[in-house]
Design a protein around this motif. Sequence first.
Motif, PDB file in Angstrom:
ATOM      1  N   LYS A  61       0.838  -1.193   0.000  1.00 24.86           N
ATOM      2  CA  LYS A  61       0.000   0.000   0.000  1.00 24.86           C
ATOM      3  C   LYS A  61       0.875   1.246   0.000  1.00 24.86           C
ATOM      4  N   THR A  62       0.448   2.253  -0.716  1.00 23.27           N
ATOM      5  CA  THR A  62       1.249   3.473  -0.817  1.00 23.27           C
ATOM      6  C   THR A  62       1.348   4.185   0.524  1.00 23.27           C
ATOM      7  N   VAL A  63       2.517   4.710   0.783  1.00 23.71           N
ATOM      8  CA  VAL A  63       2.777   5.526   1.978  1.00 23.71           C
ATOM      9  C   VAL A  63       3.350   6.849   1.484  1.00 23.71           C
ATOM     10  N   ALA A  64       2.653   7.922   1.760  1.00 27.49           N
ATOM     11  CA  ALA A  64       3.063   9.238   1.269  1.00 27.49           C
ATOM     12  C   ALA A  64       3.261   9.226  -0.246  1.00 27.49           C
ATOM     13  N   PHE A 117      11.013   2.368  -0.973  1.00 32.52           N
ATOM     14  CA  PHE A 117      11.780   3.228  -0.077  1.00 32.52           C
ATOM     15  C   PHE A 117      13.203   2.691   0.069  1.00 32.52           C
ATOM     16  N   THR A 118      14.153   3.581   0.119  1.00 31.74           N
ATOM     17  CA  THR A 118      15.551   3.236   0.378  1.00 31.74           C
ATOM     18  C   THR A 118      16.055   4.120   1.499  1.00 31.74           C
ATOM     19  N   GLY A 119      16.630   3.502   2.530  1.00 34.39           N
ATOM     20  CA  GLY A 119      17.110   4.288   3.661  1.00 34.39           C
ATOM     21  C   GLY A 119      17.826   3.410   4.668  1.00 34.39           C
ATOM     22  N   LEU A 126       6.564   2.121   8.437  1.00 38.98           N
ATOM     23  CA  LEU A 126       5.944   1.182   7.503  1.00 38.98           C
ATOM     24  C   LEU A 126       5.334   0.027   8.282  1.00 38.98           C
ATOM     25  N   ASN A 127       4.144  -0.372   7.881  1.00 39.87           N
ATOM     26  CA  ASN A 127       3.482  -1.514   8.502  1.00 39.87           C
ATOM     27  C   ASN A 127       4.174  -2.794   8.062  1.00 39.87           C
ATOM     28  N   PHE A 128       4.628  -3.590   9.022  1.00 42.45           N
ATOM     29  CA  PHE A 128       5.364  -4.813   8.699  1.00 42.45           C
ATOM     30  C   PHE A 128       4.554  -5.737   7.794  1.00 42.45           C
TER      31      PHE A 128
END
Length: 216
Positions: free
Chosen positions: A168-171, A176-178, A199-201
């Motif tokens: 599901k999209t977040v923002a 994501f890379t971090g 982020l939801n696991f």
Amino acid sequence: MWLTGCMDWKKTVSIIGLKMETGSLPVFVLYSTGKMVKRMGKANRRPSRQKTSADELKSRKRQQAIADETYRLARPLCDAEGLELVHVEFQREPGGLMLRFYIDRPGGVSLDDCVAVSRQVEDILDVHLQDLPPYRLEVSSPGIDRPVGRFEDFIRFEGKQAKIRVAKTVAGRRNFTGILAGASDDTIRLQVDKEIVSLNFSDITRARLINFNGEH
């Protein structure tokens, strides 16, 4: 490269071992097909239909359930061999369904480790998961882009760089890379630039470390 193989009408097995030096972590890979179904006569074509997001979600949940059950079955045999079962994937790829195991041990795994696990896993699945559709089996070391699948691994590798994809999209994003910044209450925290993203696991579909060179 090391190559051997055998074939009969009930099962086709093709084993390929490949060693690639990547930094200080050699990567050993073993491919072996699983059950193969012999079909006779002319195939009946089913009318094609476009997959909906609901279809894809249902398929992904079933594939994850199979991967989870396979992990549960294979974990004891890996423990007995002194190996860590890092991650199990079951997914559709261009060549068909792939059941992929990642194994590791201090100092790295050998090709013999991959062969031994592959043979034992096939025996277990033949007994406990007889209704699996035709699939290919691959066993390998994690390599430098080590998969992260268990909740405790997100805690274990805090401070390491990772790439994560969510369902599901977040923002407005799914990729994501971090830097892994901790985990608690079914939430994975990732530092992206100067921002902490939660982020939801259960929404994570894929997560890998980047250029992982062992634990220090």
